[in-house]
Design a protein around this motif. Structure first.
Motif, short mmCIF file in Angstrom:
data_model
loop_
_atom_site.label_atom_id
_atom_site.label_comp_id
_atom_site.label_asym_id
_atom_site.label_seq_id
_atom_site.Cartn_x
_atom_site.Cartn_y
_atom_site.Cartn_z
N PRO A 124 0.81 -1.23 0.00
CA PRO A 124 0.00 0.00 0.00
C PRO A 124 0.84 1.28 0.00
O PRO A 124 0.43 2.29 -0.58
CB PRO A 124 -0.84 -0.13 1.27
N PHE A 125 2.01 1.26 0.62
CA PHE A 125 2.86 2.45 0.60
C PHE A 125 3.38 2.71 -0.81
O PHE A 125 3.47 3.85 -1.25
CB PHE A 125 4.01 2.31 1.60
N PHE A 126 3.70 1.64 -1.53
CA PHE A 126 4.12 1.80 -2.93
C PHE A 126 2.94 2.27 -3.77
O PHE A 126 3.09 3.17 -4.62
CB PHE A 126 4.68 0.49 -3.49
N GLU A 127 1.77 1.70 -3.54
CA GLU A 127 0.58 2.11 -4.30
C GLU A 127 0.28 3.59 -4.09
O GLU A 127 -0.15 4.28 -5.02
CB GLU A 127 -0.63 1.27 -3.91
N ALA A 128 0.51 4.08 -2.89
CA ALA A 128 0.21 5.48 -2.57
C ALA A 128 1.24 6.44 -3.17
O ALA A 128 0.89 7.58 -3.48
CB ALA A 128 0.15 5.67 -1.05
N THR A 129 2.48 5.98 -3.31
CA THR A 129 3.54 6.88 -3.77
C THR A 129 3.98 6.62 -5.20
O THR A 129 4.49 7.52 -5.86
CB THR A 129 4.78 6.75 -2.87
N GLY A 130 3.87 5.38 -5.66
CA GLY A 130 4.30 5.03 -7.01
C GLY A 130 5.80 4.87 -7.15
O GLY A 130 6.30 4.72 -8.26
N ASP A 131 6.52 4.88 -6.06
CA ASP A 131 7.99 4.79 -6.12
C ASP A 131 8.48 4.03 -4.89
O ASP A 131 8.07 4.33 -3.76
CB ASP A 131 8.58 6.20 -6.14
N ALA A 132 9.37 3.06 -5.11
CA ALA A 132 9.84 2.21 -4.00
C ALA A 132 10.56 3.02 -2.92
O ALA A 132 10.35 2.78 -1.73
CB ALA A 132 10.76 1.11 -4.54
N HIS A 133 11.40 3.96 -3.32
CA HIS A 133 12.14 4.75 -2.32
C HIS A 133 11.21 5.71 -1.57
O HIS A 133 11.34 5.89 -0.36
CB HIS A 133 13.31 5.49 -2.96
N ALA A 134 10.30 6.29 -2.29
CA ALA A 134 9.32 7.18 -1.64
C ALA A 134 8.44 6.37 -0.68
O ALA A 134 8.11 6.84 0.41
CB ALA A 134 8.47 7.89 -2.69
N ALA A 135 8.10 5.15 -1.08
CA ALA A 135 7.29 4.29 -0.21
C ALA A 135 8.03 3.99 1.09
O ALA A 135 7.45 4.06 2.17
CB ALA A 135 6.95 2.99 -0.93
N GLN A 136 9.33 3.69 1.00
CA GLN A 136 10.12 3.44 2.20
C GLN A 136 10.22 4.69 3.07
O GLN A 136 10.16 4.61 4.29
CB GLN A 136 11.51 2.93 1.83
N ALA A 137 10.38 5.84 2.43
CA ALA A 137 10.48 7.09 3.19
C ALA A 137 9.16 7.38 3.91
O ALA A 137 9.17 7.79 5.08
CB ALA A 137 10.85 8.24 2.26
N LEU A 138 8.06 7.18 3.22
CA LEU A 138 6.75 7.42 3.85
C LEU A 138 6.53 6.45 5.00
O LEU A 138 6.08 6.84 6.07
CB LEU A 138 5.63 7.30 2.82
N TRP A 139 6.86 5.17 4.78
CA TRP A 139 6.71 4.19 5.86
C TRP A 139 7.59 4.56 7.04
O TRP A 139 7.15 4.49 8.18
CB TRP A 139 7.03 2.76 5.40
#
Length: 172
Positions: A124-139
């Motif tokens: 879901p974090f990837f789905e929300a951001t569309g980018d693996a690194h952004a997903a990790q940063a958001l998480w």
């Protein structure tokens, strides 16, 4: 893996009962209080009998972590906005703080998890951001805020509502 997985599907009914008892103990007393003897007492069996179901405390921990990942991943779906994702994540962490800590703190024994579960839970974090690194940063930001809030260590000294709203606004 598209639907909510059941990480305990291969366990016997008695083993599922043991994990349910371990979860209740975890939330009530914390991980440090769980021993195989205490868990056996909780489910009304002798400690040696637990080893028929779980090799030891680490195996119980792995099952609990898998449950936490499955529940968290299910709670975060469907992804609509970052704000909704963060609200669901915060609620999940606050609802079961000791399970959350167990699943997100310290080393993760990935080999003990059902295949694909970790990726499914984090998707879901990837789905929300569309980018693996952004997903990790958001998480990472959400995780840090959740831990600060659970532990009563949020720097403002008050409920962090505005900070959660601000985090979401920076991503939406």
């Amino acid at each position: 893996m598209t639907e909510s997985p059941d990480p305990l599907h291969r366990l016997t009914p008695r083993a599922r009962e043991i994990i349910a008892a371990a979860r209740a103990m975890l939330e009530r007393d914390g991980w440090e209080a769980i021993t195989m003897r205490a868990l056996a007492d909780e489910v009304g069996m002798r400690a040696p009998s637990l080893y028929k179901h779980f090799a030891g405390k680490d195996a119980v921990k792995s099952a609990l972590v898998a449950v936490a990942l499955a529940e968290s991943g299910a709670a975060l779906r469907p992804v609509t906005t970052v704000a909704a994702l963060l609200t669901a994540y915060r609620h999940t962490a606050r609802s079961n703080p000791n399970l959350y800590r167990l699943a997100t703190g310290g080393p993760l024994d990935r080999s003990a998890l059902p295949e694909g579960l970790e990726d499914w839970a984090g998707a879901p974090f990837f789905e929300a951001t569309g980018d693996a690194h952004a997903a990790q940063a958001l998480w990472a930001a959400a995780h840090g805020m959740a831990v600060l809030e659970i532990d009563g260590r949020f720097p403002t000294g008050a409920a962090p509502e505005a900070t959660w709203v601000d985090l979401a606004a920076r991503w939406d």
